[in-house]
Enzyme design. Structure first.
Site, PDB file in Angstrom:
ATOM      1  N   GLY A  48      46.910 -20.393  -0.871  1.00  0.00           N
ATOM      2  CA  GLY A  48      46.010 -21.419  -1.512  1.00  0.00           C
ATOM      3  C   GLY A  48      46.667 -22.430  -2.365  1.00  0.00           C
ATOM      4  O   GLY A  48      46.386 -23.431  -2.240  1.00  0.00           O
ATOM      5  N   GLU A 103      49.008 -21.525  -9.566  1.00  0.00           N
ATOM      6  CA  GLU A 103      47.865 -20.760  -8.471  1.00  0.00           C
ATOM      7  C   GLU A 103      46.704 -21.743  -8.187  1.00  0.00           C
ATOM      8  O   GLU A 103      46.416 -22.479  -9.393  1.00  0.00           O
ATOM      9  CB  GLU A 103      47.417 -19.597  -9.096  1.00  0.00           C
ATOM     10  CG  GLU A 103      47.897 -18.286  -8.666  1.00  0.00           C
ATOM     11  CD  GLU A 103      47.451 -17.992  -7.253  1.00  0.00           C
ATOM     12  OE1 GLU A 103      47.140 -18.754  -6.642  1.00  0.00           O
ATOM     13  OE2 GLU A 103      47.514 -16.603  -6.816  1.00  0.00           O
ATOM     14  N   ASP A 104      46.110 -21.659  -7.357  1.00  0.00           N
ATOM     15  CA  ASP A 104      44.896 -22.492  -6.791  1.00  0.00           C
ATOM     16  C   ASP A 104      43.853 -22.004  -7.896  1.00  0.00           C
ATOM     17  O   ASP A 104      42.872 -22.560  -8.438  1.00  0.00           O
ATOM     18  CB  ASP A 104      44.423 -22.529  -5.491  1.00  0.00           C
ATOM     19  CG  ASP A 104      44.346 -21.056  -4.933  1.00  0.00           C
ATOM     20  OD1 ASP A 104      45.110 -20.211  -5.636  1.00  0.00           O
ATOM     21  OD2 ASP A 104      44.104 -21.035  -3.795  1.00  0.00           O
ATOM     22  N   ASP A 107      40.377 -15.756 -10.475  1.00  0.00           N
ATOM     23  CA  ASP A 107      39.105 -15.008 -10.406  1.00  0.00           C
ATOM     24  C   ASP A 107      38.751 -13.781 -11.160  1.00  0.00           C
ATOM     25  O   ASP A 107      38.605 -13.678 -12.442  1.00  0.00           O
ATOM     26  CB  ASP A 107      38.801 -15.003  -8.897  1.00  0.00           C
ATOM     27  CG  ASP A 107      37.248 -14.791  -8.293  1.00  0.00           C
ATOM     28  OD1 ASP A 107      36.557 -14.406  -9.394  1.00  0.00           O
ATOM     29  OD2 ASP A 107      37.199 -14.971  -7.507  1.00  0.00           O
ATOM     30  N   PHE A 156      31.401 -19.856  -4.678  1.00  0.00           N
ATOM     31  CA  PHE A 156      32.437 -19.724  -3.577  1.00  0.00           C
ATOM     32  C   PHE A 156      32.854 -21.177  -3.452  1.00  0.00           C
ATOM     33  O   PHE A 156      32.041 -21.945  -3.002  1.00  0.00           O
ATOM     34  CB  PHE A 156      31.976 -19.086  -2.394  1.00  0.00           C
ATOM     35  CG  PHE A 156      33.078 -18.503  -1.437  1.00  0.00           C
ATOM     36  CD1 PHE A 156      34.171 -19.307  -0.891  1.00  0.00           C
ATOM     37  CD2 PHE A 156      33.272 -17.150  -1.524  1.00  0.00           C
ATOM     38  CE1 PHE A 156      34.815 -19.068  -0.139  1.00  0.00           C
ATOM     39  CE2 PHE A 156      34.189 -16.782  -0.543  1.00  0.00           C
ATOM     40  CZ  PHE A 156      35.245 -17.700   0.213  1.00  0.00           C
ATOM     41  N   VAL A 157      34.079 -21.557  -3.890  1.00  0.00           N
ATOM     42  CA  VAL A 157      34.575 -22.815  -3.734  1.00  0.00           C
ATOM     43  C   VAL A 157      35.712 -22.780  -2.558  1.00  0.00           C
ATOM     44  O   VAL A 157      36.550 -21.935  -2.336  1.00  0.00           O
ATOM     45  CB  VAL A 157      35.091 -23.406  -5.049  1.00  0.00           C
ATOM     46  CG1 VAL A 157      34.202 -23.718  -5.772  1.00  0.00           C
ATOM     47  CG2 VAL A 157      35.943 -22.437  -5.570  1.00  0.00           C
ATOM     48  N   ASP A 163      40.295 -21.560   0.838  1.00  0.00           N
ATOM     49  CA  ASP A 163      39.509 -21.304   2.151  1.00  0.00           C
ATOM     50  C   ASP A 163      38.536 -20.335   1.987  1.00  0.00           C
ATOM     51  O   ASP A 163      38.410 -19.562   1.260  1.00  0.00           O
ATOM     52  CB  ASP A 163      40.643 -20.692   3.106  1.00  0.00           C
ATOM     53  CG  ASP A 163      41.046 -19.395   2.692  1.00  0.00           C
ATOM     54  OD1 ASP A 163      41.239 -19.025   1.524  1.00  0.00           O
ATOM     55  OD2 ASP A 163      41.063 -18.545   3.575  1.00  0.00           O
ATOM     56  N   ARG A 169      40.840 -25.550   4.060  1.00  0.00           N
ATOM     57  CA  ARG A 169      41.805 -25.551   3.040  1.00  0.00           C
ATOM     58  C   ARG A 169      42.120 -27.337   3.085  1.00  0.00           C
ATOM     59  O   ARG A 169      42.938 -27.751   1.975  1.00  0.00           O
ATOM     60  CB  ARG A 169      43.193 -24.994   3.533  1.00  0.00           C
ATOM     61  CG  ARG A 169      43.063 -23.657   3.292  1.00  0.00           C
ATOM     62  CD  ARG A 169      44.376 -22.966   3.475  1.00  0.00           C
ATOM     63  NE  ARG A 169      44.420 -21.273   3.775  1.00  0.00           N
ATOM     64  CZ  ARG A 169      44.465 -20.504   2.881  1.00  0.00           C
ATOM     65  NH1 ARG A 169      44.302 -20.804   1.686  1.00  0.00           N
ATOM     66  NH2 ARG A 169      44.376 -19.188   3.050  1.00  0.00           N
TER      67      ARG A 169
HETATM   68  C1  PRP Z   1      43.254 -16.295  -4.109  1.00  0.00           C
HETATM   69  C2  PRP Z   1      43.916 -17.101  -4.873  1.00  0.00           C
HETATM   70  C3  PRP Z   1      44.739 -16.038  -5.938  1.00  0.00           C
HETATM   71  C4  PRP Z   1      43.641 -15.034  -5.755  1.00  0.00           C
HETATM   72  C5  PRP Z   1      42.726 -15.153  -7.041  1.00  0.00           C
HETATM   73  O1  PRP Z   1      44.349 -15.914  -2.902  1.00  0.00           O
HETATM   74  O2  PRP Z   1      45.216 -18.041  -4.442  1.00  0.00           O
HETATM   75  O3  PRP Z   1      45.877 -15.529  -5.417  1.00  0.00           O
HETATM   76  O4  PRP Z   1      42.928 -15.208  -4.592  1.00  0.00           O
HETATM   77  O5  PRP Z   1      41.976 -13.893  -7.237  1.00  0.00           O
HETATM   78  P1  PRP Z   1      41.896 -12.799  -8.428  1.00  0.00           P
HETATM   79  O6  PRP Z   1      41.891 -13.462  -9.795  1.00  0.00           O
HETATM   80  O7  PRP Z   1      40.430 -12.375  -8.155  1.00  0.00           O
HETATM   81  O8  PRP Z   1      42.852 -11.796  -8.117  1.00  0.00           O
HETATM   82  P2  PRP Z   1      43.582 -15.175  -1.711  1.00  0.00           P
HETATM   83  O9  PRP Z   1      43.865 -13.658  -1.643  1.00  0.00           O
HETATM   84  O10 PRP Z   1      42.403 -15.570  -1.189  1.00  0.00           O
HETATM   85  O11 PRP Z   1      44.753 -15.733  -0.506  1.00  0.00           O
HETATM   86  P3  PRP Z   1      45.036 -17.416   0.064  1.00  0.00           P
HETATM   87  O12 PRP Z   1      45.701 -18.037  -1.265  1.00  0.00           O
HETATM   88  O13 PRP Z   1      46.154 -17.062   1.139  1.00  0.00           O
HETATM   89  O14 PRP Z   1      43.940 -18.090   0.290  1.00  0.00           O
END
Ligand code: PRP
Length: 184
Positions: A48, A103-104, A107, A156-157, A163, A169
């Site tokens: 991400g 990080e993107d 959550d 959900f963004v 993604d 993305r």
């Molecule tokens: C997303 C994002 C963080 C994580 C955050 O990654 O990039 O790594 O979720 O969520 P949390 O705070 O609940 O742990 P994802 O697993 O969707 O993978 P991606 O970056 O490959 O899309």
């Protein structure tokens, strides 16, 4: 196949709003880390954060290195499980270095809590986090994030690297996904 027309409810942050915020973050980081002995190490967490990393590092005016790590949480769908698997580890020794995790989104906080502990064990000189989006309502584990782009509601963004099932993305803006898309 999911299309933007069918799936996007509305734009949360436009491309212009994103670029303005990224510029501000870059300036703040450049000020905070001025006069380091060695370049600042940015660690992008794939997948991400790759879009943010590319933009952010070009707004930083002090020497930086960029390295990437790939992690995934077990499970599927829209819920985090808290169990993090390392798919690709760093190939740089961060001992004694100033490190900024990029990080993107934060959550539940489970991924970043895990990564913070993992990297702290490697004894960097300093360790901070930059997360572009913060969803405080869904936090399960507290995690200290020094730089935040925007706090957002529990929606959900997608877009700007984020993604839904590998879709969206590429959007230059951040959008809210229609709930019927992820609720089936
Ligand atoms: C997303 C994002 C963080 C994580 C955050 O990654 O990039 O790594 O979720 O969520 P949390 O705070 O609940 O742990 P994802 O697993 O969707 O993978 P991606 O970056 O490959 O899309």
């Amino acid at each position: 196949m999911l299309t933007r027309e069918k799936s996007i409810q509305g734009v949360l942050f436009s491309s212009e709003e994103i670029q303005t915020r990224v510029r501000d973050l870059g300036q703040q980081i450049s000020t905070d880390y001025a006069n380091l002995e060695n370049p600042l190490i940015l660690i992008g967490i794939l997948n991400g954060s790759f879009v943010l990393c590319a933009d952010l590092m070009r707004q930083i005016t002090i020497p930086v290195e960029i390295h990437f790590m790939s992690v995934s949480s077990y499970g599927s769908g829209t819920e985090s499980t808290g169990i993090v698997r390392i798919d690709k580890d760093l190939r740089v020794d961060i001992t004694g270095r100033d490190v900024l995790i990029v990080e993107d989104i934060v959550d539940t906080g489970l991924t970043l809590s895990y990564l913070r502990e993992l990297f702290a064990d490697r004894q960097p000189k300093s360790l901070e986090i930059c997360a572009f989006l913060d969803k405080p309502e869904t936090r399960q584990k507290p995690v200290e994030v020094r730089y935040i782009g925007f706090s957002i509601p529990n929606e959900f963004v997608v877009g700007y690297g984020l993604d839904y099932n590998h879709y969206f993305r590429e959007l230059p803006y951040i959008a809210i996904l229609k709930s019927e898309v992820y609720q089936g």
